[in-house]
Design an enzyme around this catalytic site. Sequence first.
Site, PDB file in Angstrom:
ATOM      1  N   ASP A  60       0.860  -1.176   0.000  1.00 47.77           N
ATOM      2  CA  ASP A  60       0.000   0.000   0.000  1.00 47.77           C
ATOM      3  C   ASP A  60       0.897   1.226   0.000  1.00 47.77           C
ATOM      4  O   ASP A  60       2.119   1.114   0.004  1.00 47.77           O
ATOM      5  CB  ASP A  60      -0.980  -0.014   1.178  1.00 47.77           C
ATOM      6  CG  ASP A  60      -0.286  -0.173   2.504  1.00 47.77           C
ATOM      7  OD1 ASP A  60       0.962  -0.262   2.521  1.00 47.77           O
ATOM      8  OD2 ASP A  60      -0.970  -0.204   3.531  1.00 47.77           O
ATOM      9  N   ASP A  95      -8.508  -5.749   5.144  1.00 46.71           N
ATOM     10  CA  ASP A  95      -7.346  -6.328   4.471  1.00 46.71           C
ATOM     11  C   ASP A  95      -7.117  -7.772   4.891  1.00 46.71           C
ATOM     12  O   ASP A  95      -6.369  -8.496   4.233  1.00 46.71           O
ATOM     13  CB  ASP A  95      -6.081  -5.527   4.798  1.00 46.71           C
ATOM     14  CG  ASP A  95      -6.096  -4.159   4.150  1.00 46.71           C
ATOM     15  OD1 ASP A  95      -6.719  -4.029   3.095  1.00 46.71           O
ATOM     16  OD2 ASP A  95      -5.477  -3.232   4.707  1.00 46.71           O
TER      17      ASP A  95
HETATM   18  P1  ADP Z   1      -4.319   4.450   1.344  1.00 43.79           P
HETATM   19  O1  ADP Z   1      -4.056   3.290   0.440  1.00 43.79           O
HETATM   20  O2  ADP Z   1      -3.635   5.672   0.833  1.00 43.79           O
HETATM   21  O3  ADP Z   1      -4.076   4.187   2.775  1.00 43.79           O
HETATM   22  P2  ADP Z   1      -7.114   4.669   2.155  1.00 43.79           P
HETATM   23  O4  ADP Z   1      -7.925   3.471   1.810  1.00 43.79           O
HETATM   24  O5  ADP Z   1      -6.702   4.852   3.547  1.00 43.79           O
HETATM   25  O6  ADP Z   1      -5.876   4.746   1.151  1.00 43.79           O
HETATM   26  O7  ADP Z   1      -7.910   5.970   1.747  1.00 43.79           O
HETATM   27  C1  ADP Z   1      -8.572   6.070   0.537  1.00 43.79           C
HETATM   28  C2  ADP Z   1      -9.150   7.444   0.368  1.00 43.79           C
HETATM   29  O8  ADP Z   1     -10.115   7.678   1.372  1.00 43.79           O
HETATM   30  C3  ADP Z   1      -8.118   8.556   0.520  1.00 43.79           C
HETATM   31  O9  ADP Z   1      -7.552   8.896  -0.711  1.00 43.79           O
HETATM   32  C4  ADP Z   1      -8.936   9.703   1.050  1.00 43.79           C
HETATM   33  O10 ADP Z   1      -9.541  10.391  -0.018  1.00 43.79           O
HETATM   34  C5  ADP Z   1     -10.007   9.018   1.865  1.00 43.79           C
HETATM   35  N1  ADP Z   1      -9.636   8.953   3.284  1.00 43.79           N
HETATM   36  C6  ADP Z   1      -8.621   8.269   3.834  1.00 43.79           C
HETATM   37  N2  ADP Z   1      -8.593   8.397   5.160  1.00 43.79           N
HETATM   38  C7  ADP Z   1      -9.616   9.204   5.475  1.00 43.79           C
HETATM   39  C8  ADP Z   1     -10.130   9.714   6.715  1.00 43.79           C
HETATM   40  N3  ADP Z   1      -9.568   9.434   7.876  1.00 43.79           N
HETATM   41  N4  ADP Z   1     -11.196  10.512   6.670  1.00 43.79           N
HETATM   42  C9  ADP Z   1     -11.757  10.797   5.493  1.00 43.79           C
HETATM   43  N5  ADP Z   1     -11.360  10.347   4.310  1.00 43.79           N
HETATM   44  C10 ADP Z   1     -10.289   9.562   4.279  1.00 43.79           C
END
Ligand code: ADP
Length: 905
Positions: free
Chosen positions: A331, A651
């Site tokens: 990731d 995951d």
């Molecule tokens: P990564 O692979 O970068 O960890 P995530 O699955 O954590 O991706 O996040 C996917 C998307 O969800 C991010 O690009 C963001 O737009 C949104 N996101 C991530 N964390 C948060 C959060 N704590 N609150 C709101 N939106 C979030």
Amino acid sequence: MAIEQKFPYHSIAAEEALEKLRTKPEGLTEEEAQRRLQEYGPNELTGKEGINPVLLFLKQFKDFLILVLVLAAGVAWYADQMVDVYVILGVILFNAVLGFLQEYRAERAIQALKKMLKQEAKVLRNGQVKTVEAQELVPGDIIQLEEGDSVPADARLLRGKNLQTVEASLTGESLPIEKKPEPLEEKTNLGDKTNMLWKGTHVARGTATAVVAATGGNTELGKISKSLGEIQTTSTNFRKKTERLGKQMAVIAVITSVIVFVLGYFVRDYAFEEVLLVTVATLVSSIPEGLPAVISIVLAIGAKRMASQNAIIREFTATEMLGSVSVILTDKTGTLTKSILTVRNVFLGDGSELEVSGTGYAVEGDLTQDQRSIALADNPVLRKLLLIANVCNNANLGEVKAKEEGAEPEVSGDPTEVALLVLSKKALAKEKDLLPNVQVVDDLPFNADQKYRATLVEQDRRREVYVVGAPEKVLKLSNRILTKEGPQELSQELRERVQAKNDEWADAAMRVLALAYREAESSTDTVGTDAVHDLVWVGITGIVDPPRQGVLEAIQDCKSAGIRVMMVTGDHKKTGAAIAREVGILDGSPKGNEPQALQEDELDVSEQEFERMVNGVSVFTRVSPNTKLRIAEHLQNKGHLIAMTGDGVNDAPALKRADVGIAMGIRGTDVAKDASQIVLSDDNFATIVRAVREGRIVFQNVRQTSFFLLTTNFAAVAVFIVAIAIGWPFPLTATQILWVNLVTDGVMELGLATERGHGDIMRHKPVPRDANILDRSVVPYILLMSIVMLGLALSVFAYYLPQGEQLARTAVFIVVAMTQVFNTFNMRSLEYSVFQIGLFSNKYVNLAFLASLVLQLGVIYTPLLSGVFRFEELPLPDLLILIVLSSSVVWVAEIYKWLIHRRRT
Ligand code: ADP
Ligand code: MG
């Protein structure tokens, strides 16, 4: 009066439970907790840990090979060779001791690793939230749980929010179970006690506050843990390989000893008992009885080395599997990047673009527009954005410990949320009464599938839902946009404008988050996904998260090691691709029309097309955990051995499915850790690559050690076969064979097990997942060893034979023993000259060398022993000459390695 841990707490109300457990909603005091810890003992399951040395020692006798040895002793007894009987019994004992010591060391290493993986729990003490080790929990503690946590003790639920737990580990029920605090009938089945949380189960969703009712052995898990016994051990790839290796070597051993018997008895007419004895002795010495113990010590050493580099092994055989990894699915946030997120830009609904200064999490920086400070007072859109950033947030900023400028506060919570909190604080530091008094009524945490979070708030009796999330998601759910004049319709033109800004920032490797809100009826007091629609768009923030140091190099290492690195992220396509470019997963500009990065909605294609994409594209974005699983399965079907990182609850299936599941130690949830074989204590990608290197060394050492066993054993039996074929007497007695085998194999292989990696171990392709440990590359070494040992042993035997059989055997003994010992130096690397890798660079080999020397010579030159073994004292000059001659096995191997090298370059 003691607290009743066995009381049916599910049948009384939550308040009563608190009373009965003599605690309060704000938790126990620290002193009381300490006192209870004394009284009720630590919260751990006893009996499972700890090595039982006696059992471990007895286990050594359970081996099939011991049976063969006992049989050999029987044969010796039948032949009236009492000395041989004692020696064989001695061999059995010595072998058991050696096996015991090796396995004991390996077990100890496992125990030490287990200790490194301590479980933590969030507990309320004196009204303060504290993180303690799960062992320190006592009955009456108030604990807080969230998605992904494992439940640290049996507890009565006080408050739950969307709470679901998975209790498969306890009840076998694999579906999540909803939990509510309402009291239940006293006679309720374990699986139906929906107001209780059980140690060892997991929170699949939501949050909870609960009071600990039972700890340690008093928990439901504690009651059954004895019947559960050992943690299940699956037959892994590696185990299959070592089983195959054992069989191959046993077959070789049996075939060669049958040849010895047939030649000796049928062709050459030696006495039956004598032939039988020698046959059994050759069989015993060529069966690799020490192999299982050596393999466990190699794995243990590998695991220990990995742990010292921040990769903690939860399942031992994963160490070897790492060596065969051909694809790493990683990731982005936190693993490739630092995960210290900072808001750099803000783009508001009214079209204004702001810049934010400052680095990291330090609350020092300004908001400027065209380099001029902005007045917050007359900017309602910005104020709304800051308010949402501040309130729709579950992170915490603690104190700033360091004094210097730019010092960062201690933080807890999701880094994305920390970044937004820091942004709002930067503004707040300037204008104290910026944020009106808002009350949080309810909160919907972030979730990787829905990709946003939401909070229901009350302000001046009006309720609103605040939303923060991925821009495309939020944009889809919005129909208005906030401007200085208030909400307006979100026209197509405006949509395109924010979209363009989003793309621009994402291209610059920024993580973009959208902030929005919506009015809610004053009667609603919960917030779920159904409340998130018809939003008013407020703005977006551009967040930077620089790549970690060393990641670029680590990815280069992977490439030269033939390992493909793929990024699988929940982030935006352009952000993902930009970071991938920065760290070198993608190099250069796209070739032709081939896409370099794909996002989830582009993956809704036929299986064939999907396979083509997985083969060609290395960056997958906006993916849901399900797609992660699908990608992993496709790669595995292609024969790849994959390592995959993960941190969230969702995951877990993919981590389980991957050959090597890697969980993040800092960011990861307990669920993810439990589903993985490896936990990274620094969350760093570079650590994975270091662990892969150690994994390759593990395979190398297993291979080299077994090559050592095979080459030396084979050569020794060859000496017998040829001597008998010529019609000579047996070149060694049965006892002598057993002694050589015992001392060289047992001692030298220990040294080989500790060998380090040499030169270009990371410049080879990975070992194919089904590659045999024993392969063709052993053949030249078998020939080399056999030719040298045969040539020497037979000439020496012929030379000394006129002076008596006993002296001739003594000389052969030295040659056979010493060539084997010298062969260790060859086996330290199958490719490199031992002088290149450093003659003294493995101190264990050198110690083992000295120990063998002392043991081999001791048995000849100690009068008592030499009598028992029927040796004759060899003059010192002869001895020295024989040792020097024996070392020729090294010189010949050096020439072979040099020739190989020359041919290659
Ligand atoms: P990564 O692979 O970068 O960890 P995530 O699955 O954590 O991706 O996040 C996917 C998307 O969800 C991010 O690009 C963001 O737009 C949104 N996101 C991530 N964390 C948060 C959060 N704590 N609150 C709101 N939106 C979030
Ligand atoms: Mg994340």
